[in-house]
Design a protein around this motif. Structure first.
Motif, PDB file in Angstrom:
ATOM      1  N   MET A   1      10.818  41.289 -62.983  1.00 60.84           N
ATOM      2  CA  MET A   1      10.424  39.883 -62.890  1.00 60.84           C
ATOM      3  C   MET A   1      10.419  39.174 -64.242  1.00 60.84           C
ATOM      4  O   MET A   1      10.508  37.958 -64.308  1.00 60.84           O
ATOM      5  N   LEU A   2      10.336  39.990 -65.368  1.00 61.16           N
ATOM      6  CA  LEU A   2      10.377  39.356 -66.689  1.00 61.16           C
ATOM      7  C   LEU A   2      11.777  38.839 -66.982  1.00 61.16           C
ATOM      8  O   LEU A   2      11.964  37.948 -67.809  1.00 61.16           O
ATOM      9  N   ASN A   3      12.772  39.443 -66.306  1.00 60.91           N
ATOM     10  CA  ASN A   3      14.164  38.977 -66.462  1.00 60.91           C
ATOM     11  C   ASN A   3      14.636  38.269 -65.207  1.00 60.91           C
ATOM     12  O   ASN A   3      15.833  38.189 -64.965  1.00 60.91           O
ATOM     13  N   PHE A   4      13.699  37.809 -64.392  1.00 62.32           N
ATOM     14  CA  PHE A   4      14.048  37.193 -63.113  1.00 62.32           C
ATOM     15  C   PHE A   4      15.053  36.054 -63.336  1.00 62.32           C
ATOM     16  O   PHE A   4      14.862  35.201 -64.195  1.00 62.32           O
ATOM     17  N   SER A   5      16.101  36.106 -62.568  1.00 67.89           N
ATOM     18  CA  SER A   5      17.106  35.063 -62.680  1.00 67.89           C
ATOM     19  C   SER A   5      17.050  34.223 -61.405  1.00 67.89           C
ATOM     20  O   SER A   5      17.515  34.663 -60.356  1.00 67.89           O
ATOM     21  N   ASP A 232       9.847  32.140 -53.686  1.00 68.96           N
ATOM     22  CA  ASP A 232       9.440  32.977 -52.546  1.00 68.96           C
ATOM     23  C   ASP A 232       9.708  34.470 -52.802  1.00 68.96           C
ATOM     24  O   ASP A 232       9.156  35.323 -52.099  1.00 68.96           O
ATOM     25  N   ASP A 233      10.515  34.775 -53.808  1.00 71.09           N
ATOM     26  CA  ASP A 233      10.765  36.190 -54.175  1.00 71.09           C
ATOM     27  C   ASP A 233       9.461  36.938 -54.439  1.00 71.09           C
ATOM     28  O   ASP A 233       9.393  38.160 -54.297  1.00 71.09           O
ATOM     29  N   SER A 234       8.415  36.220 -54.848  1.00 70.29           N
ATOM     30  CA  SER A 234       7.148  36.879 -55.196  1.00 70.29           C
ATOM     31  C   SER A 234       6.128  36.798 -54.055  1.00 70.29           C
ATOM     32  O   SER A 234       4.941  37.027 -54.278  1.00 70.29           O
ATOM     33  N   LYS A 235       6.588  36.522 -52.833  1.00 68.75           N
ATOM     34  CA  LYS A 235       5.592  36.236 -51.785  1.00 68.75           C
ATOM     35  C   LYS A 235       4.692  37.414 -51.438  1.00 68.75           C
ATOM     36  O   LYS A 235       3.635  37.231 -50.853  1.00 68.75           O
ATOM     37  N   GLU A 236       5.111  38.625 -51.817  1.00 70.09           N
ATOM     38  CA  GLU A 236       4.236  39.778 -51.549  1.00 70.09           C
ATOM     39  C   GLU A 236       3.259  40.055 -52.699  1.00 70.09           C
ATOM     40  O   GLU A 236       2.411  40.945 -52.607  1.00 70.09           O
ATOM     41  N   GLU A 237       3.391  39.335 -53.811  1.00 63.78           N
ATOM     42  CA  GLU A 237       2.513  39.578 -54.963  1.00 63.78           C
ATOM     43  C   GLU A 237       1.205  38.829 -54.749  1.00 63.78           C
ATOM     44  O   GLU A 237       1.208  37.623 -54.484  1.00 63.78           O
ATOM     45  N   ASN A 238       0.090  39.517 -54.902  1.00 62.24           N
ATOM     46  CA  ASN A 238      -1.205  38.852 -54.733  1.00 62.24           C
ATOM     47  C   ASN A 238      -2.270  39.610 -55.507  1.00 62.24           C
ATOM     48  O   ASN A 238      -2.328  40.845 -55.439  1.00 62.24           O
TER      49      ASN A 238
END
Ligand SMILES: NC(=O)c1ccc[n+]([C@@H]2O[C@H](COP(=O)([O-])OP(=O)(O)OC[C@H]3O[C@@H](n4cnc5c(N)ncnc54)[C@H](OP(=O)(O)O)[C@@H]3O)[C@@H](O)[C@H]2O)c1
Length: 248
Positions: A1-5, A232-238
């Protein structure tokens, strides 16, 4: 995610509010969210700075932003409720919030912390974020997926001498994020923190006045993580704290 494009339409049809959008990391985030298709709501206390960001976004041909001039030091529950009602009537929903505005206060021994500075920092960094987030929940619940990102710091998970007020406010920010994440687990709302790490802004210069700044990351450098957490790529992160510049 630090290199998320992020694809250029990663935030299309999303409305995202950014606090402290006139300078530093908040400004970079606002421009980057708009670049990726979001309609951004620029909240800050210095109208001229917000107008400059507005103009940059319009000149680049990104979706037209909205400006909310608001000093979080004096804002009340009613200000935030009125703002939330306006967002619902104008946009129908809110897909993201970047709680980014903060004050550093004074770096000084605990014994010398002045009550008025302590209260001012807590008002901006914590109380106002509590009131604003609470007021915005209804608008966030109207979005198909919503992401709230709070801004922490290395001193928000490990106390450091002389960073008293700011450090305490960031611990509390992390706590607020964790409480919300637990309450809303399994729903379409998610809550996370970013610890940006040392970043070339006026706040960093105030904290480390003699520092050589050329080696510091710029706000632009750390944007992939901000885009990831809004997309929305991060929708499972909480309930997590993401470190934008992990020590290697
Ligand atoms: N830079 C770093 O190295 C670093 C490291 C760790 C964490 N952080 C965190 O990252 C976030 C962004 O910091 P930054 O470095 O970009 O700082 P910055 O350049 O000082 O920007 C802070 C922003 O917050 C706004 N703000 C301050 N008080 C406000 C108030 N009362 N009402 C409304 N807006 C207000 C400022 O508005 P004005 O421009 O109008 O004053 C400015 O836009 C903060 O939460 C900070 O704690 C930064």
């Amino acid at each position: 995610m630090l290199n998320f494009s992020a694809s250029l339409n990663a935030l299309q049809n999303k409305t995202i509010l950014i606090t402290g959008a006139g300078a530093g990391i908040g400004k970079a985030a606002a421009i980057n969210f708009a670049k990726h298709g979001a309609t951004v709501i620029l909240l800050g206390r210095t109208v001229k700075k917000l107008e400059t960001v507005y103009d940059e976004i319009i000149e680049a041909g990104y979706p037209e932003p909205a400006i909310v001039p608001l000093d979080m030091k004096g804002a009340t529950k009613k200000h935030y409720q009125d703002m939330a009602n306006t967002i619902i009537s104008q946009f129908g929903k809110l897909d993201g919030v970047l709680q980014n505005a903060s004050l550093l206060g004074h770096l000084e021994p605990f014994k010398q912390i002045e009550e008025d500075i302590f209260n001012e920092v807590m008002q901006v960094n914590l109380n106002s974020q509590f009131l604003m987030t609470q007021a915005l929940l209804e608008a966030l619940e109207l979005a198909p997926q919503a992401s709230v990102v709070f801004t922490s710091s290395s001193v928000g998970s490990q106390g450091r001498a002389y960073w008293g007020t700011y450090s305490i406010s960031k611990f509390a920010t992390e706590g607020m994020m964790q409480v919300l994440a637990d309450e809303y687990a399994g729903t379409k709302l998610r809550f996370n923190c970013i610890n940006p790490g040392a970043t070339r802004t006026s706040m960093r210069a105030k904290a480390f006045p003699g520092e050589e700044t050329s080696t510091l990351k710029t706000p632009e450098d750390i944007m992939p993580l901000y885009l990831y957490l809004m997309a929305d790529d991060s929708k499972e992160e909480n309930g997590k704290t993401f470190v934008a510049q992990p020590k290697s």
